[in-house]
Design a protein around this motif. Structure first.
Motif: not given
Length: 512
Positions: A463-481
């Motif tokens: 569950a943590r791994a799935q959440a982390l994968k979703s979080k990094v996509e959020e950061l990409k969409n917000r241009e925080l990479i």
């Protein structure tokens, strides 16, 4: 004066007649001349050592039997003045292959049973006796790789992958029931055998022979005293060792109970610290492998964990790191808050999400010449009770409770426990993004199963791994990479990161 000579007779013994005749012949020689002669007869899996011991009152034959895989000599001594009796006893001895089969059969039979909790006491003593016999057998016998694998699989099924214990609120494995003292005693016996099997496989056994001087303590934490050992002779290739739970219990039972109670409060269970440490190390290895396949260098930020045996004690081994803790560096104002430090600490923060580490403070991060490396993974893979936020990665390490003390806000971990939690960094770099997006959840689960994690630990970790994968996509969409070289100069890092959401800053503050 009686002299001794040794005659070695090698060959396959189909029955006891040869052994019996050899004993008789040696008795005759011992009576006639003052020579104590030993005959050693070797077969595929046994060694017969027959020695007459003459005295004034009796004629005695002492016979030692041992399994003989890979030059091992594990002897059971039997004495009788009748060679035929010794021969019969030797012929009844179990071979190594037969013994392994007995252990595997026992474990598999139990793994497929359903035992009511109130009936467990009727089985515990038999389980512990068998596991103790396994521990002695593994320690004293050399084992082939396929034999080690066979025993490992049976132990993993028996301890963590099978829900054999029937409780009023459901079915659980032995390790998942470690709040029950009987289950806990069995679980730590299982862990001791698992460590010895891994130590045999790695060749890290009998490490007391490698040290030119007595072992010395490296440090004492809240739960363990760590000592120094060596994997090569003459004090070469140092490693750090901490005793497994079984050894801790034997050394200091009163303190051990306190340790266990604390661990159960924080992570939800206490047994299996070796498996949790090993799974942490393997998670790092998996990220490194993903990086290599994609041309990305994932830094080594978690101390590698393996198994070792010294003076007959199973130990959890960890690479020995040179350097002060980050906390000490900060106190002495020597810490360098540079690009490498920030990058490594953020990798550490991301990896802690995967393993669920809830005790990552600056005292268990060592500042080596190659960068900060985390040690002490005991409080990883929590399930307390259960760890309901596993699928929701927190955005801060601690939350304000709404209460104040001396004018300052009181902060607790997300789940109400006192220990600090992992959280999602507000900014990551492109390397982190590319590695996490390529992380295969099925491969991750399979690796955790091989490490011996329980069903509950694996479910939360997935569950943590799935959440982390979703979080990094959020950061990409917000241009925080950002680019990996921009950590020290990035305006996004300066604006969004603070001591409550960013390891690099938190560990540079005294609260870290």
């Amino acid at each position: 004066m009686v002299q001794q000579s040794i005659e070695v007779l090698k060959g396959k013994v189909q029955n006891t007649e040869f052994v019996q005749q050899t004993g008789k012949d040696l008795q005759d020689k011992a009576r006639q001349i003052e020579t104590l002669e030993t005959s050693i007869v070797e077969t595929d899996e046994k060694i017969y050592s027959i020695t007459p011991v003459p005295d004034q009152h009796k004629e005695e034959v002492t016979t030692s039997h041992a399994h003989t895989p890979l030059e091992s000599r594990v002897c059971e001594t039997m004495e009788s003045n009748e060679p035929a009796v010794i021969a019969d006893k030797i012929d009844d001895q179990t071979t190594k292959t037969e013994k392994i089969s007995e252990f595997v059969t026992f474990l598999n039979e139990y793994a497929n049973r359903q035992i009511p909790m109130d009936d467990l006491l009727n089985h515990v003593f038999r389980m512990k006796d068998t596991l103790n016999a396994m521990q002695t057998f593994v320690q004293k016998n050399d084992l082939l790789s396929d034999e080690i694998l066979m025993l490992k699989r049976a132990l993993t099924n028996f301890s963590g992958n099978k829900t054999m214990i029937q409780c009023p609120n459901g079915s659980f494995s032995i390790s998942e029931n470690d709040w029950d003292r009987n289950c806990f005693d069995v679980a730590i016996s299982i862990e001791a055998v698992e460590i010895l099997l891994d130590a045999k496989e790695m060749g890290y056994v009998g490490l007391e022979k490698n040290s030119p001087q007595p072992t010395k303590p490296l440090g004492k934490g809240r739960y363990n005293t760590v000592i120094l050992a060596y994997t090569e002779k003459n004090g070469k290739r140092p490693i750090a060792l901490k005793p497994c739970h079984q050894a801790q219990n034997q050394q200091d039972a009163a303190n051990f109970i306190q340790v266990i109670q604390s661990m159960q409060i924080f992570v939800g269970h206490a047994s299996g610290i070796y498996n949790r440490n090993k799974a942490t190390s393997k998670t790092q290895d998996m990220l490194v492998d993903i990086g290599k396949k994609n041309g990305i260098t994932v830094p080594h930020i978690m101390a590698s964990v393996f198994a070792a045996e010294m003076n007959g004690i199973p130990y959890i081994a960890m690479e020995a790191l040179e350097g002060p803790t980050v906390f000490k560096d900060v106190c002495e104002k020597k810490n360098r808050y540079d690009n490498q430090f920030i990058c490594y600490e953020t990798w550490m923060q991301v990896l802690d999400i995967l393993i669920g580490q809830i005790d990552r403070n600056s005292n268990n991060v060592v500042r080596t010449k190659n960068g900060p490396i985390a040690v002490d993974h005991d409080l990883s893979f929590p399930i307390h009770p259960p760890r309901s936020f596993a699928s929701i990665v927190p955005t801060v390490i601690a939350l304000h409770t709404g209460q104040y003390e001396d004018g300052h806000p009181i902060k607790n971990a997300v789940d109400g426990m006192a220990s600090g939690n992992y959280c999602m960094p507000p900014v990551i770099d492109t390397d982190m993004y590319n590695v996490i997006t390529k992380l295969d959840l099925d491969e991750l689960v399979s690796m955790y199963q091989k490490c011996g994690l329980t069903r509950l630990e694996i479910e939360a970790a997935k569950a943590r791994a799935q959440a982390l994968k979703s979080k990094v996509e959020e950061l990409k969409n917000r241009e925080l990479i950002i680019d990996p070289k921009e950590w020290a100069c990035s305006e996004k890092v300066k604006q969004l990161c603070n001591v409550d959401n960013f390891y690099a800053l938190r560990h540079c503050a005294r609260c870290g």
